[in-house]
Design a protein around this motif. Structure first.
Motif, PDB file in Angstrom:
ATOM      1  N   LYS A 187       0.831  -1.210   0.000  1.00  0.00           N
ATOM      2  CA  LYS A 187       0.000   0.000   0.000  1.00  0.00           C
ATOM      3  C   LYS A 187       0.864   1.258   0.000  1.00  0.00           C
ATOM      4  O   LYS A 187       0.633   2.196  -0.777  1.00  0.00           O
ATOM      5  CB  LYS A 187      -0.923  -0.001   1.224  1.00  0.00           C
ATOM      6  CG  LYS A 187      -1.934   1.130   1.234  1.00  0.00           C
ATOM      7  CD  LYS A 187      -2.723   1.155   2.540  1.00  0.00           C
ATOM      8  CE  LYS A 187      -3.526  -0.098   2.737  1.00  0.00           C
ATOM      9  NZ  LYS A 187      -4.373  -0.028   3.960  1.00  0.00           N
ATOM     10  N   LYS A 197      -7.608  -0.960  -0.736  1.00  0.00           N
ATOM     11  CA  LYS A 197      -8.759  -0.290  -1.340  1.00  0.00           C
ATOM     12  C   LYS A 197      -8.549  -0.091  -2.839  1.00  0.00           C
ATOM     13  O   LYS A 197      -7.479   0.254  -3.297  1.00  0.00           O
ATOM     14  CB  LYS A 197      -8.995   1.063  -0.666  1.00  0.00           C
ATOM     15  CG  LYS A 197      -9.477   0.951   0.777  1.00  0.00           C
ATOM     16  CD  LYS A 197      -9.715   2.324   1.377  1.00  0.00           C
ATOM     17  CE  LYS A 197     -10.210   2.215   2.815  1.00  0.00           C
ATOM     18  NZ  LYS A 197     -10.438   3.545   3.419  1.00  0.00           N
ATOM     19  N   SER A 198      -9.618  -0.292  -3.595  1.00  0.00           N
ATOM     20  CA  SER A 198      -9.528  -0.263  -5.053  1.00  0.00           C
ATOM     21  C   SER A 198      -9.094   1.096  -5.584  1.00  0.00           C
ATOM     22  O   SER A 198      -8.448   1.178  -6.631  1.00  0.00           O
ATOM     23  CB  SER A 198     -10.877  -0.651  -5.673  1.00  0.00           C
ATOM     24  OG  SER A 198     -11.897   0.227  -5.226  1.00  0.00           O
ATOM     25  N   ASP A 199      -9.430   2.192  -4.878  1.00  0.00           N
ATOM     26  CA  ASP A 199      -9.067   3.512  -5.388  1.00  0.00           C
ATOM     27  C   ASP A 199      -7.557   3.738  -5.368  1.00  0.00           C
ATOM     28  O   ASP A 199      -7.023   4.540  -6.141  1.00  0.00           O
ATOM     29  CB  ASP A 199      -9.785   4.616  -4.591  1.00  0.00           C
ATOM     30  CG  ASP A 199      -9.414   4.619  -3.115  1.00  0.00           C
ATOM     31  OD1 ASP A 199      -9.189   3.523  -2.566  1.00  0.00           O
ATOM     32  OD2 ASP A 199      -9.351   5.701  -2.517  1.00  0.00           O
TER      33      ASP A 199
END
Length: 407
Positions: A241, A265-267
């Motif tokens: 990340k 998270k996809s964003d």
């Protein structure tokens, strides 16, 4: 296939309009060689006989291929060789030839072996358009500085394969960013690639405590890959990340790194310069689609998956590898079952990383990368067979694949 031709030397001694004949049937380089040789007519007869023997060997005669497409060159020792300036060369595996002279005759023998691999020449032409031209005056910094973040205790081979395939695909500088406790092992294996160790407190894997060291090492790179031999350490979610957040250049995500993507998270992932390269099991975990459904409906599932307005490029590996982005789709046709071997995916990651690091966009890097990877595997199969093929063989035959596409 063997072609044999015999040609009278005196034919050229008595030929009217010899200069016109030479310009029609011989290249400028061949004519220069003839002028510089002492036995002019003998040399003309030998070269012309070789051209005739070649077209007999391939079974075409001078029709679809012209005499000037068949160029005879000579080594310093005078040994002849043949260069083909025609697309037919893409079907040829090797050419061997010889010339003998006896009295008034030049006798030529040409042995041609054809490739058994079947490649769509239109696709080869399309891939050639994607190949980036190299600067004549370029230096290693001009051809992509790429980094591979990976490796863990017992998994050093993965990052080494990835690095070597990136180098063979044209990268100027390739860095292995690895845990310090395995860096000595990689340093022994490394020849052209550079090892950058990260503190790991002798854990044999990356730990989040030293994430700043990783960020510092990658900040000046053109592209990175993460995942090869990474392992399943619980810190990896946070490490991946932070890397994605801090590195804005192209990123190839593969292998163990894909295992942790469900927790991110996809964003954070949804960028046009990210390439994710799962096989079917990894894609099942990442996408939440049932593995059986994926196996039976690969293309349909991938298209449905992209209804989420995804920006990154997905490479679903396997037979007929699928490359998909928001608006583009490519289904690959190169490759063979011999490539279903440990490390093959690491080689693909290195190829794609190299291409995107040299400046090709994400989708086309993936598209050209899977084609090139499969073609190298096909050349390896041609030489070694499917049963004995290993990942390093793919790297060994990458130059054949690249040369085949370029020419």
């Amino acid at each position: 296939m063997i072609g044999i031709d015999i040609c009278s030397i005196s034919r050229f001694k008595n030929m009217k309009n010899l200069e016109r004949f030479l310009k029609k049937y011989f290249t400028n380089e061949e004519i220069t060689y003839i002028i510089n040789t002492g036995n002019r007519e003998e040399t003309i007869a030998g070269i012309f006989s070789l051209k005739e023997a070649f077209v007999k060997a391939i079974g075409t005669g001078f029709g679809n291929i012209s005499p000037i497409d068949v160029e005879v060159i000579h080594s310093f020792s005078g040994k002849p060789d043949i260069i083909i300036h025609n697309d037919i060369y893409k079907k040829i595996g090797s050419i061997s030839c010889s010339i003998s002279h006896d009295s008034d005759f030049a006798i030529a023998v040409v042995d041609v072996t054809f490739l058994s691999i079947k490649v769509d020449l239109q696709k080869v032409s399309d891939m050639k358009k994607l190949m980036l031209n190299r600067k004549d005056d370029g230096n290693k910094g001009d051809f992509g500085k790429v980094g591979i973040i990976g490796g863990s205790l017992g998994m050093c081979g993965s990052v080494d394969l990835c690095a070597r395939s990136a180098l063979r695909s044209g990268s100027g500088l390739v860095y292995n960013i690895c845990p310090k406790s395995i860096s000595n092992i990689l340093q022994i294996k490394a020849i052209e690639n550079i090892i950058l160790p990260i503190s790991d407190d002798d854990n044999g894997c990356f730990i989040y405590k030293y994430i700043d060291e990783i960020i510092e090492k990658i900040k000046h790179l053109d592209a990175i890959a993460i995942g090869c031999g990474l392992g399943r350490n619980e810190d990896n979610t946070k490490i991946i990340k932070m890397i994605i957040k801090n590195f804005q250049g192209p990123i190839v995500i593969d292998a163990d790194a894909i295992f942790f993507l469900r927790n991110i998270k996809s964003d954070i992932l949804n960028r046009e310069n990210i390439i994710i390269t799962p096989h079917e099991v990894e894609f099942s975990r990442f996408s939440s689609y049932d593995l059986k459904v994926i196996k039976e409906n690969r293309l349909e599932v991938v298209n449905k998956f992209f209804e989420k307005n995804l920006k990154y490029t997905l490479v679903l590996k396997g037979k007929n590898t699928i490359v998909k982005s928001d608006k583009k789709l490519y289904v690959n046709t190169t490759g063979n079952s011999g490539m279903a071997t440990a490390g093959s995916g690491d080689c693909l990651t290195g190829i794609i990383l190299s291409l995107v690091g040299q400046g090709l966009d994400a989708f086309n890097s993936a598209k050209l990368g899977v084609f090139m990877h499969g073609l190298a595997g096909d050349f390896a199969k041609e030489s070694l067979g499917e049963d004995s093929l290993v990942a390093s063989d793919i790297i060994m035959f990458l130059p054949n694949a690249i040369k085949y596409i370029r020419e």
